[in-house]
Design a protein around this motif. Structure first.
Motif: not given
Length: 68
Positions: A54-68
């Motif tokens: 979950l920590d890795k998944t949450i970090a992935y989506f946070r990074d993805l949203l920052k890139a937008e």
């Protein structure tokens, strides 16, 4: 599922809550996924504990949203 939802809410730091609703009449009461076929065909075993995944998944989506 409630425990999983509560864990995700805690990990993302949300103030959201969960809402209980009646189950659909065709909803299974208990799910027990069988990974035997995955083990056999792909030599696959889960290796990452839930909390870490979950920590890795949450970090992935946070990074993805920052890139937008």
């Amino acid at each position: 599922m409630r425990e999983l939802a509560d864990l995700v809410i805690e990990k993302v730091g949300s103030t959201a809550g969960t809402t209980l609703a009646p189950l659909p009449s065709d909803d299974p009461r208990q799910r027990q996924p069988d990974i035997t076929l995955a083990r056999k065909l792909m030599d696959w075993e889960p290796r990452v504990p839930l909390s870490e995944g979950l920590d890795k998944t949450i970090a992935y989506f946070r990074d993805l949203l920052k890139a937008e």
